[in-house]
Enzyme design. Structure first.
Site, short mmCIF file in Angstrom:
data_model
loop_
_atom_site.label_atom_id
_atom_site.label_comp_id
_atom_site.label_asym_id
_atom_site.label_seq_id
_atom_site.Cartn_x
_atom_site.Cartn_y
_atom_site.Cartn_z
N HIS A 88 56.93 4.57 -32.11
CA HIS A 88 55.65 3.86 -32.06
C HIS A 88 54.48 4.79 -32.38
O HIS A 88 54.56 6.00 -32.18
CB HIS A 88 55.47 3.23 -30.69
CG HIS A 88 56.39 2.07 -30.46
ND1 HIS A 88 56.31 1.27 -29.36
CD2 HIS A 88 57.40 1.55 -31.21
CE1 HIS A 88 57.22 0.32 -29.42
NE2 HIS A 88 57.92 0.48 -30.54
N GLU A 90 51.59 5.29 -30.97
CA GLU A 90 51.02 6.04 -29.85
C GLU A 90 51.86 7.28 -29.55
O GLU A 90 51.33 8.37 -29.34
CB GLU A 90 50.94 5.15 -28.61
CG GLU A 90 50.17 3.87 -28.81
CD GLU A 90 51.01 2.70 -29.32
OE1 GLU A 90 50.52 1.56 -29.22
OE2 GLU A 90 52.13 2.90 -29.82
N CYS A 116 53.23 -0.31 -25.64
CA CYS A 116 54.35 -0.90 -24.90
C CYS A 116 54.57 -0.12 -23.61
O CYS A 116 53.94 0.91 -23.37
CB CYS A 116 55.60 -0.88 -25.77
SG CYS A 116 56.32 0.77 -25.99
N CYS A 119 55.69 3.59 -24.25
CA CYS A 119 54.57 4.41 -24.71
C CYS A 119 53.56 4.62 -23.58
O CYS A 119 52.98 5.69 -23.45
CB CYS A 119 53.89 3.79 -25.92
SG CYS A 119 54.88 3.94 -27.44
#
Length: 161
Positions: A88, A90, A116, A119
């Protein structure tokens, strides 16, 4: 120039810091190799300096997904993240800072999508103090409220008119 001089900023038509960094996150997401969702992230220190950026996609050297090989193309958003090979945005921003030897302690993360649960856990442990995001994201860990006791501030971005 002082951060409190909003009239001068408007007169010069300069974006606020949030607008500026969110615009960069929007540009970062254009590098995403994910066919399902493009997300961009920017990690910024307390001096308004960008320390890293990230976008979602498979790890270095791994073949990019296609419509035929995507493991989540028909899955509900926010579920079965563990079957997806993408990192992801992030987390990529956190990793990029770490590989450059830059601490993310006390930083702000700008993301085009709400991080999410996984993360969010990385954000908490990386010492990031604030997350500003555009889109909400549905994730069972986030819906459980389990992470609400962290000191990280999550703020939905509203573009000024």
């Amino acid at each position: 120039m002082s951060n409190t001089d909003d009239s001068l900023i408007k007169e010069l038509n300069r974006p606020s810091w949030d607008e500026y960094f969110m615009g960069i996150a929007e540009i970062a997401k254009t590098r995403s190799s994910c066919i399902r969702r493009q997300v961009g992230a920017v990690l910024v220190n307390d001096k308004h300096q960008i320390i890293s950026t990230g976008y979602n996609g498979v790890p270095r050297g791994i073949v990019h997904c296609t419509k035929e090989t995507c493991t989540k193309l028909y899955e509900k958003s926010g579920e079965k993240n563990e079957v997806c090979p993408a990192v992801h945005a992030e987390l990529n921003a956190i990793i990029q800072a770490a590989t450059a030897g830059i601490s993310s302690e006390g930083t702000t993360l700008y993301s085009t999508t709400r991080p999410c649960g996984n993360c969010t856990m990385a954000i908490i442990n990386a010492g990031i103090r604030k997350v500003i995001y555009i889109e909400d994201y549905s994730d069972p860990i986030l819906r459980s409220g389990w992470l609400d006791s962290s000191d990280v501030i999550f703020e939905k971005y509203e573009k000024s008119k």
